[in-house]
Design a protein around this motif. Structure first.
Motif, PDB file in Angstrom:
ATOM      1  N   GLU A 186       0.833  -1.209   0.000  1.00 37.01           N
ATOM      2  CA  GLU A 186       0.000   0.000   0.000  1.00 37.01           C
ATOM      3  C   GLU A 186       0.869   1.261   0.000  1.00 37.01           C
ATOM      4  OE1 GLU A 186      -3.154   2.051   3.018  1.00 37.01           O
ATOM      5  OE2 GLU A 186      -3.301  -0.119   2.739  1.00 37.01           O
ATOM      6  N   ALA A 187       1.937   1.252   0.793  1.00 37.83           N
ATOM      7  CA  ALA A 187       2.853   2.396   0.822  1.00 37.83           C
ATOM      8  C   ALA A 187       3.539   2.579  -0.527  1.00 37.83           C
ATOM      9  CB  ALA A 187       3.884   2.205   1.930  1.00 37.83           C
ATOM     10  N   VAL A 188       3.950   1.481  -1.139  1.00 36.41           N
ATOM     11  CA  VAL A 188       4.602   1.545  -2.455  1.00 36.41           C
ATOM     12  C   VAL A 188       3.627   2.070  -3.501  1.00 36.41           C
ATOM     13  CG1 VAL A 188       5.537   0.110  -4.324  1.00 36.41           C
ATOM     14  CG2 VAL A 188       6.388  -0.151  -1.997  1.00 36.41           C
ATOM     15  N   VAL A 204      11.546   4.561 -13.551  1.00 38.00           N
ATOM     16  CA  VAL A 204      12.545   3.829 -12.771  1.00 38.00           C
ATOM     17  C   VAL A 204      12.104   3.589 -11.331  1.00 38.00           C
ATOM     18  CG1 VAL A 204      14.915   3.841 -11.931  1.00 38.00           C
ATOM     19  CG2 VAL A 204      14.421   4.622 -14.248  1.00 38.00           C
ATOM     20  N   LEU A 205      11.766   4.636 -10.601  1.00 39.60           N
ATOM     21  CA  LEU A 205      11.380   4.450  -9.198  1.00 39.60           C
ATOM     22  C   LEU A 205      10.139   3.562  -9.037  1.00 39.60           C
ATOM     23  CD1 LEU A 205      12.152   7.936  -7.614  1.00 39.60           C
ATOM     24  CD2 LEU A 205      13.400   5.800  -7.336  1.00 39.60           C
ATOM     25  N   PRO A 206       9.072   3.797  -9.815  1.00 38.06           N
ATOM     26  CA  PRO A 206       7.924   2.896  -9.676  1.00 38.06           C
ATOM     27  C   PRO A 206       8.264   1.442 -10.026  1.00 38.06           C
ATOM     28  CG  PRO A 206       7.244   4.901 -10.762  1.00 38.06           C
ATOM     29  CD  PRO A 206       8.740   4.953 -10.659  1.00 38.06           C
ATOM     30  N   LEU A 207       9.068   1.245 -11.064  1.00 35.09           N
ATOM     31  CA  LEU A 207       9.445  -0.106 -11.469  1.00 35.09           C
ATOM     32  C   LEU A 207      10.261  -0.804 -10.387  1.00 35.09           C
ATOM     33  CD1 LEU A 207       9.438  -2.227 -13.737  1.00 35.09           C
ATOM     34  CD2 LEU A 207      11.541  -1.196 -14.569  1.00 35.09           C
ATOM     35  N   VAL A 208      11.229  -0.102  -9.815  1.00 29.37           N
ATOM     36  CA  VAL A 208      12.068  -0.694  -8.770  1.00 29.37           C
ATOM     37  C   VAL A 208      11.240  -1.031  -7.533  1.00 29.37           C
ATOM     38  CG1 VAL A 208      13.948  -0.197  -7.158  1.00 29.37           C
ATOM     39  CG2 VAL A 208      14.213   0.341  -9.577  1.00 29.37           C
TER      40      VAL A 208
END
Length: 93
Positions: A42-44, A69-73
């Motif tokens: 949920e936090a992600v 990049v950040l969402p994928l990682v």
């Protein structure tokens, strides 16, 4: 001794396990899957939604970082951990 040191020492003592059995590992894994990962997921999701929204106003490398990049990682890490733990639970039961 301060209250913090007493609290810290009691937590360390409670977490010290001499005999880690398969049953203990299964219970810890099940707890992580049932209680910890949903909160992290949920936090992600909130984080990736915010960064993707911010990416709309970014340019250049920052747009790629925030939009891809950040969402994928972050989502990839949650997916990998969840998949591995789920497979270990089903394999050992």
């Amino acid at each position: 001794m301060s209250d913090w040191v007493k609290f810290r020492d009691s937590v360390v003592d409670a977490l010290h396990v001499d005999d880690v059995t398969e049953d203990v590992k299964q219970k810890v894994t099940a707890t992580i899957l049932a209680q910890v990962l949903p909160v992290i997921s949920e936090a992600v999701d909130g984080f990736t939604t915010a960064t993707r929204e911010q990416a709309k106003t970014e340019t250049g490398w920052c747009k790629i970082r925030d939009g891809i990049v950040l969402p994928l990682v972050m989502q990839g890490a949650v997916y990998v951990v969840k998949t591995v733990l789920t497979k270990t639970v089903t394999q050992t039961t």
